[in-house]
Design an enzyme around this catalytic site. Structure first.
Site, PDB file in Angstrom:
ATOM      1  N   GLU A   1      -5.700  -4.656  10.658  1.00 47.10           N
ATOM      2  CA  GLU A   1      -4.680  -3.632  10.862  1.00 47.10           C
ATOM      3  C   GLU A   1      -4.979  -2.855  12.149  1.00 47.10           C
ATOM      4  OE1 GLU A   1      -2.581  -2.572   6.961  1.00 47.10           O
ATOM      5  OE2 GLU A   1      -4.311  -1.259   7.148  1.00 47.10           O
TER       6      GLU A   1
ATOM      7  N   HIS B   1      -9.667   1.351   4.601  1.00 42.35           N
ATOM      8  CA  HIS B   1      -8.402   1.531   5.332  1.00 42.35           C
ATOM      9  C   HIS B   1      -8.637   2.512   6.487  1.00 42.35           C
ATOM     10  CE1 HIS B   1      -4.342   2.774   6.293  1.00 42.35           C
ATOM     11  NE2 HIS B   1      -3.957   1.635   5.747  1.00 42.35           N
TER      12      HIS B   1
ATOM     13  N   GLY C   1       2.290   2.514  10.785  1.00 40.70           N
ATOM     14  CA  GLY C   1       3.274   3.579  10.609  1.00 40.70           C
ATOM     15  C   GLY C   1       3.959   4.006  11.901  1.00 40.70           C
TER      16      GLY C   1
ATOM     17  N   ASN D   1       0.879  -1.177   0.000  1.00 41.09           N
ATOM     18  CA  ASN D   1       0.000   0.000   0.000  1.00 41.09           C
ATOM     19  C   ASN D   1       0.913   1.222   0.000  1.00 41.09           C
ATOM     20  OD1 ASN D   1      -1.788   2.058   0.490  1.00 41.09           O
ATOM     21  ND2 ASN D   1      -2.338   1.401   2.566  1.00 41.09           N
TER      22      ASN D   1
ATOM     23  N   LYS E   1       0.170   4.239  -0.369  1.00 46.65           N
ATOM     24  CA  LYS E   1      -0.467   5.459   0.141  1.00 46.65           C
ATOM     25  C   LYS E   1      -0.166   6.622  -0.821  1.00 46.65           C
ATOM     26  CE  LYS E   1      -0.257   3.411   4.653  1.00 46.65           C
ATOM     27  NZ  LYS E   1      -0.207   3.566   6.099  1.00 46.65           N
TER      28      LYS E   1
ATOM     29  N   GLU F   1      -7.000   4.914   7.550  1.00 49.65           N
ATOM     30  CA  GLU F   1      -6.767   6.329   7.207  1.00 49.65           C
ATOM     31  C   GLU F   1      -7.991   6.913   6.493  1.00 49.65           C
ATOM     32  OE1 GLU F   1      -2.952   5.755   5.317  1.00 49.65           O
ATOM     33  OE2 GLU F   1      -2.104   5.299   7.285  1.00 49.65           O
TER      34      GLU F   1
ATOM     35  N   SER G   1       3.175  -1.875  10.446  1.00 48.72           N
ATOM     36  CA  SER G   1       4.617  -1.952  10.688  1.00 48.72           C
ATOM     37  C   SER G   1       5.215  -3.320  10.346  1.00 48.72           C
ATOM     38  CB  SER G   1       4.944  -1.555  12.131  1.00 48.72           C
ATOM     39  OG  SER G   1       4.565  -0.201  12.352  1.00 48.72           O
TER      40      SER G   1
HETATM   41  P1  PGA Z   1       2.634   0.510   7.713  1.00 52.08           P
HETATM   42  O1  PGA Z   1       1.177   0.696   7.052  1.00 52.08           O
HETATM   43  O2  PGA Z   1       3.187  -0.780   7.164  1.00 52.08           O
HETATM   44  O3  PGA Z   1       3.408   1.705   7.287  1.00 52.08           O
HETATM   45  O4  PGA Z   1       2.422   0.430   9.199  1.00 52.08           O
HETATM   46  C1  PGA Z   1       0.309  -0.400   6.872  1.00 52.08           C
HETATM   47  C2  PGA Z   1      -0.990   0.064   6.271  1.00 52.08           C
HETATM   48  O5  PGA Z   1      -1.465   1.165   6.619  1.00 52.08           O
HETATM   49  O6  PGA Z   1      -1.582  -0.633   5.429  1.00 52.08           O
END
Ligand code: PGA
Length: 258
Positions: free
Chosen positions: A175, A103, A181, A13, A15, A105, A220
């Site tokens: 998640e 997601h 992140g 992903n 983003k 976000e 992460s």
């Molecule tokens: P990350 O994001 O690996 O940077 O923690 C995962 C995600 O949001 O799908």
């Protein structure tokens, strides 16, 4: 492959990172690092920004790179007066195979509700693509012991009205929001336990079909922790944000078994 034959799926992903020119370099580098054995052992997906989709489609199709294309979001309507939105049939025309839906976000920063997530899941299926449905709890919910309750209600809402044969094709991504992140990942055991509980919800909706539905972990994921996560019986893959931007790191994640 899991004991009941679920093919692992590792998805990047990106983003809001990498323009279409950078995307060409990253996908090319990744393709030099991955071999036929890697693609045979796991489905590899890249979900770039919308503006990169056509470029990556052209590259993977002309060079026969077996990386599937994913989108990070879509609207639930096929067309209409929705300024700034992208519809499922537009994605399907670009041979997009997967669409990330719900997601955290999108839910937290853009106000996506469970109802919108459900409408998007159905729209993605209508156009023969596969939704990657994201669920996960906040840190407060986790500390209050409400993780299972949270993912249970998100999963039930996302699958409302979705029939078994479609659910079978679906991918779920667990998640935990506090792990995205932040460099703080769930322990493999904790992730496995919550994913087992999500599978329990799917079993209550779809019976044994639930054993065929792939459930990823995200938050992460790095080259250094992927193997321990993938060793867990319930974890069928990963949705990778930050560590997917670098083709070396992402290739090491895809090649976790090596
Ligand atoms: P990350 O994001 O690996 O940077 O923690 C995962 C995600 O949001 O799908």
């Amino acid at each position: 492959m899991s004991a009941v034959g679920r093919m692992p799926i590792i998805a990047a992903n990106w983003k809001m990172h990498h323009d279409h020119l950078v995307a060409i370099q990253v996908v090319q580098k990744l393709s030099y690092r991955l071999e036929a054995d890697d693609y045979a052992a796991c489905d590899v997906v890249i979900a770039p920004p919308f503006t990169d989709l056509r470029t990556i489609q052209t590259l993977t199709e002309s060079d026969n790179i077996p990386i599937a294309l994913g989108a990070q979001n879509c609207h639930w309507k096929d067309d209409g007066a929705f300024t700034g939105e992208v519809s499922p049939p537009m994605l399907a025309k670009l041979n997009v195979s997967y669409v990330i839906v719900g997601h955290s976000e999108r839910r937290q920063l853009f106000g996506e509700t469970d109802e919108m997530v459900n409408a998007k899941v159905k729209a993605v299926f209508r156009h023969e693509m596969t939704p990657i449905v994201c669920v996960g709890e906040t840190l407060d919910e986790r500390e209050a012991g409400r993780t299972d309750e949270r993912v249970d209600s998100q999963a039930r809402a996302a699958f409302d009205g979705v029939k078994g044969p479609e659910a079978l094709r679906c991918v779920v991504a667990y998640e935990p929001i506090w792990a995205i992140g932040t460099g703080r990942n769930a322990t493999p055991e904790d992730a496995n336990t919550t994913i087992a509980s999500i599978r329990g919800v799917l079993r209550s909706l779809y019976g044994d079909t639930a054993d065929q539905i792939r459930i990823q972990y995200g938050g992460s994921v790095k080259p250094g922790n992927i193997a321990d996560l993938m060793a867990m019986p319930e974890i069928d893959g990963a949705l990778v944000g930050g560590a997917s931007l670098d083709p070396d790191d992402f290739a090491r994640i895809v090649r976790y078994r090596v």
